[in-house]
Structure formats: C-alpha cells, structure tokens
Design a protein around this motif. Structure first.
Motif, PDB file in Angstrom:
ATOM      1  N   LYS A  47      -4.852 -11.465   4.094  1.00 26.39           N
ATOM      2  CA  LYS A  47      -4.860 -10.835   5.420  1.00 26.39           C
ATOM      3  C   LYS A  47      -4.611  -9.338   5.352  1.00 26.39           C
ATOM      4  O   LYS A  47      -5.305  -8.555   5.973  1.00 26.39           O
ATOM      5  CB  LYS A  47      -3.806 -11.474   6.323  1.00 26.39           C
ATOM      6  CG  LYS A  47      -4.304 -12.633   7.085  1.00 26.39           C
ATOM      7  CD  LYS A  47      -3.259 -13.089   8.066  1.00 26.39           C
ATOM      8  CE  LYS A  47      -3.794 -14.227   8.895  1.00 26.39           C
ATOM      9  NZ  LYS A  47      -2.779 -14.770   9.776  1.00 26.39           N
ATOM     10  N   ASP A  48      -3.622  -8.912   4.621  1.00 25.00           N
ATOM     11  CA  ASP A  48      -3.250  -7.508   4.539  1.00 25.00           C
ATOM     12  C   ASP A  48      -3.889  -6.800   3.341  1.00 25.00           C
ATOM     13  O   ASP A  48      -3.539  -5.677   3.036  1.00 25.00           O
ATOM     14  CB  ASP A  48      -1.733  -7.369   4.460  1.00 25.00           C
ATOM     15  CG  ASP A  48      -1.062  -7.893   5.728  1.00 25.00           C
ATOM     16  OD1 ASP A  48      -1.678  -7.791   6.789  1.00 25.00           O
ATOM     17  OD2 ASP A  48       0.063  -8.408   5.623  1.00 25.00           O
ATOM     18  N   ASP A  49      -4.810  -7.452   2.670  1.00 27.53           N
ATOM     19  CA  ASP A  49      -5.420  -6.884   1.482  1.00 27.53           C
ATOM     20  C   ASP A  49      -6.209  -5.615   1.803  1.00 27.53           C
ATOM     21  O   ASP A  49      -6.159  -4.645   1.049  1.00 27.53           O
ATOM     22  CB  ASP A  49      -6.347  -7.917   0.821  1.00 27.53           C
ATOM     23  CG  ASP A  49      -6.694  -7.546  -0.596  1.00 27.53           C
ATOM     24  OD1 ASP A  49      -5.856  -6.913  -1.251  1.00 27.53           O
ATOM     25  OD2 ASP A  49      -7.797  -7.913  -1.044  1.00 27.53           O
ATOM     26  N   ASP A  50      -6.920  -5.569   2.904  1.00 31.91           N
ATOM     27  CA  ASP A  50      -7.690  -4.374   3.270  1.00 31.91           C
ATOM     28  C   ASP A  50      -6.782  -3.182   3.529  1.00 31.91           C
ATOM     29  O   ASP A  50      -7.077  -2.071   3.139  1.00 31.91           O
ATOM     30  CB  ASP A  50      -8.534  -4.644   4.522  1.00 31.91           C
ATOM     31  CG  ASP A  50      -9.647  -5.630   4.236  1.00 31.91           C
ATOM     32  OD1 ASP A  50     -10.047  -5.740   3.049  1.00 31.91           O
ATOM     33  OD2 ASP A  50     -10.102  -6.289   5.176  1.00 31.91           O
ATOM     34  N   LYS A  54      -6.761   0.536   1.121  1.00 31.54           N
ATOM     35  CA  LYS A  54      -7.205   1.778   1.743  1.00 31.54           C
ATOM     36  C   LYS A  54      -6.223   2.919   1.474  1.00 31.54           C
ATOM     37  O   LYS A  54      -6.611   4.060   1.379  1.00 31.54           O
ATOM     38  CB  LYS A  54      -7.392   1.599   3.234  1.00 31.54           C
ATOM     39  CG  LYS A  54      -8.593   0.752   3.575  1.00 31.54           C
ATOM     40  CD  LYS A  54      -8.730   0.584   5.071  1.00 31.54           C
ATOM     41  CE  LYS A  54      -9.907  -0.301   5.402  1.00 31.54           C
ATOM     42  NZ  LYS A  54     -10.032  -0.555   6.822  1.00 31.54           N
ATOM     43  N   GLY A  55      -4.968   2.571   1.357  1.00 35.68           N
ATOM     44  CA  GLY A  55      -3.955   3.614   1.162  1.00 35.68           C
ATOM     45  C   GLY A  55      -3.909   4.129  -0.263  1.00 35.68           C
ATOM     46  O   GLY A  55      -3.426   5.201  -0.528  1.00 35.68           O
TER      47      GLY A  55
END
Length: 56
Positions: A47-50, A54-55
């Motif tokens: 879920k939080d992989d994107d 990006k950071g």
C-alpha cells in the motif's frame, strides 16, 4: 494421570482433534467469497510502496 493414559489420549483424541481442525481450516480458506478478501489482504504490504520510492 500416568504416561500410558496421556499417550493413549494423544494417539486417539489428539489426532482426531488435529484432523478436524485441519479440515475446518481448509474449508474456511476455500469457502465461497474468500478470494476477494484474500486479494485485498495480499496487497497490504504494498500500500505505501509508492510513497516510499518517490521520496528516495
């Protein structure tokens, strides 16, 4: 309780209990409608992989 009594219980009723438990788990996993829920659950780690990539 002595050893022989406990061993007889484990050999008979323990095995039966584990077999029934295994059958119930298999029936639960393959019940109708569980595929959709399993598909939702398997994506939770990503879920939080994107947001993390990006950071960096």
């Amino acid at each position: 309780m002595d050893y022989e009594t406990m061993r007889h219980f484990a050999d008979s009723w323990g095995l039966l209990g584990m077999t029934i438990f295994f059958i119930l788990v298999v029936l639960y996993v393959f019940r109708p409608g569980s595929k959709k829920k399993a598909d939702e659950i398997k994506t939770i780690p990503f879920k939080d992989d994107d947001n993390d990539t990006k950071g960096n």
